[in-house]
Design a protein around this motif. Structure first.
Motif, short mmCIF file in Angstrom:
data_model
loop_
_atom_site.label_atom_id
_atom_site.label_comp_id
_atom_site.label_asym_id
_atom_site.label_seq_id
_atom_site.Cartn_x
_atom_site.Cartn_y
_atom_site.Cartn_z
N MET A 1 46.54 91.82 55.26
CA MET A 1 45.96 93.06 55.54
C MET A 1 46.93 93.99 54.99
N GLU A 5 44.81 100.01 54.39
CA GLU A 5 43.60 99.76 54.29
C GLU A 5 42.66 100.71 55.06
N LEU A 7 39.37 101.18 57.48
CA LEU A 7 38.55 100.29 58.11
C LEU A 7 37.16 100.86 58.44
N ALA A 36 44.19 100.63 59.07
CA ALA A 36 44.54 99.67 59.50
C ALA A 36 45.92 99.97 60.51
N SER A 73 35.43 93.76 55.41
CA SER A 73 36.52 93.07 55.84
C SER A 73 36.30 92.90 57.39
N LEU A 74 35.76 93.81 58.19
CA LEU A 74 35.75 93.70 59.42
C LEU A 74 35.10 92.75 59.89
N GLY A 78 34.95 91.65 63.92
CA GLY A 78 35.99 92.48 63.58
C GLY A 78 36.25 93.63 64.53
N GLU A 153 40.98 88.89 68.67
CA GLU A 153 41.79 89.13 67.61
C GLU A 153 40.96 90.02 66.43
N ARG A 155 39.94 93.54 64.14
CA ARG A 155 40.77 94.29 63.18
C ARG A 155 40.82 95.82 63.75
N THR A 185 47.90 91.76 67.24
CA THR A 185 46.84 91.33 66.03
C THR A 185 46.99 92.04 64.86
N ALA A 187 45.97 95.30 64.93
CA ALA A 187 44.37 96.07 64.80
C ALA A 187 44.75 97.60 64.92
#
Length: 220
Positions: A1, A5, A7, A36, A73-74, A78, A153, A155, A185, A187
C-alpha cells in the motif's frame, strides 16, 4: 500500500433529500480527498451534515450531484463503519458481535473468533468477550464497535460521532481504540465530532456548517 494512495475523492458532491419546496440539502458541493493513512476530523454541530457526508464517503448514499469516487483497491470490505450509540446485536456476546462481519464474509467461525479476540485485546476489551451487550457500558460498547472494525482490517475507517454520548474520559478511550485500530491496519481514519478536544487529536480538521464543508483556511 502506497502512503500517498488516494482512497476516496469527492468532487462538488451534494446530497439532497426530497424534491421541490420540501427538499432538504444535507450536503452542498463538498470537495474532499482521503488518502491512505490520513487522520481527519470533520467538526460541526448536530445537523450540520456530518453524518450525511460520511454516508456519501461510505457509499451508503449516492450524491444527487457531483461525484464520489472510491479506489477499486478498497474492495467490498475495505471500509469499516463505526456508528454513534448502540450498534451491537443484543443476543450475541461481545466476541460474537466482533466476529460477525467476518463470519458473514465466509471466514470460518474459529478463525473469525480468533481475529475477534485479537482485536478486542488491542482495544483493551478482551475481558468483555463473553459478556452480552446489556452487561457492558456505553463506552465499552463503543470500544467493541472499534474492535469489530479492526477485526475486518479495512483500508478506511469512518466513525460517526463515536464519542458523542460519552463523557470526556470515556470518549478519549474510544478514540484511543480507533487510533489503535487505524495504526494497526494502516487504515485512513475519518471521525465526525462536535468536540474540539477529540478533533485536536487528529492530524487534519475540517469544519462543517449547514451542509457546507469548509477548507481549513475557510473555517467560519
Amino acid at each position: 500500500m502506497s502512503s500517498d494512495e488516494t482512497l476516496v475523492v469527492c468532487r462538488d458532491a451534494a446530497l439532497t433529500f426530497g424534491q421541490g419546496p420540501q427538499a432538504v440539502v444535507a450536503v452542498h458541493g463538498a470537495d474532499l480527498e482521503i488518502g491512505a493513512g490520513d487522520r481527519l476530523a470533520v467538526v460541526g454541530p448536530s445537523g450540520s451534515g456530518k453524518s450525511s457526508l460520511l454516508h456519501l464517503l461510505a457509499g451508503l448514499e449516492q450524491p444527487t450531484s457531483g461525484t464520489v469516487t472510491r479506489a477499486t483497491s478498497l474492495g467490498p470490505y475495505g471500509i469499516g463503519l463505526v456508528f454513534q450509540g448502540d450498534s451491537l446485536i443484543p443476543a450475541l456476546s461481545v466476541a460474537e458481535n466482533t466476529a460477525l462481519p467476518l463470519v458473514l464474509a465466509d471466514r470460518s467461525e474459529a478463525r473469525a473468533r480468533d481475529a475477534a479476540l485479537a482485536a478486542l485485546a488491542l482495544v483493551d476489551a478482551a475481558d468483555l468477550a463473553d459478556r452480552l451487550p446489556e452487561e457492558i457500558s456505553g463506552g465499552q460498547a463503543q470500544r467493541v464497535a472499534a474492535a469489530r472494525v479492526l477485526a475486518q482490517e479495512p483500508r478506511l475507517i469512518l466513525a460517526d460521532e463515536p464519542t458523542g454520548r460519552l463523557d470526556h474520559a470515556t470518549g478519549a478511550r474510544v478514540l484511543d481504540a480507533l487510533l489503535t485500530a487505524a495504526d494497526h491496519t494502516g487504515a485512513a481514519l475519518v471521525v465526525t465530532t462536535h468536540d474540539p478536544v477529540i478533533a485536536a487529536r487528529l492530524t487534519v480538521r475540517r469544519t462543517m456548517r449547514d451542509g457546507r464543508l469548509f477548507a481549513p483556511e475557510e473555517v467560519p
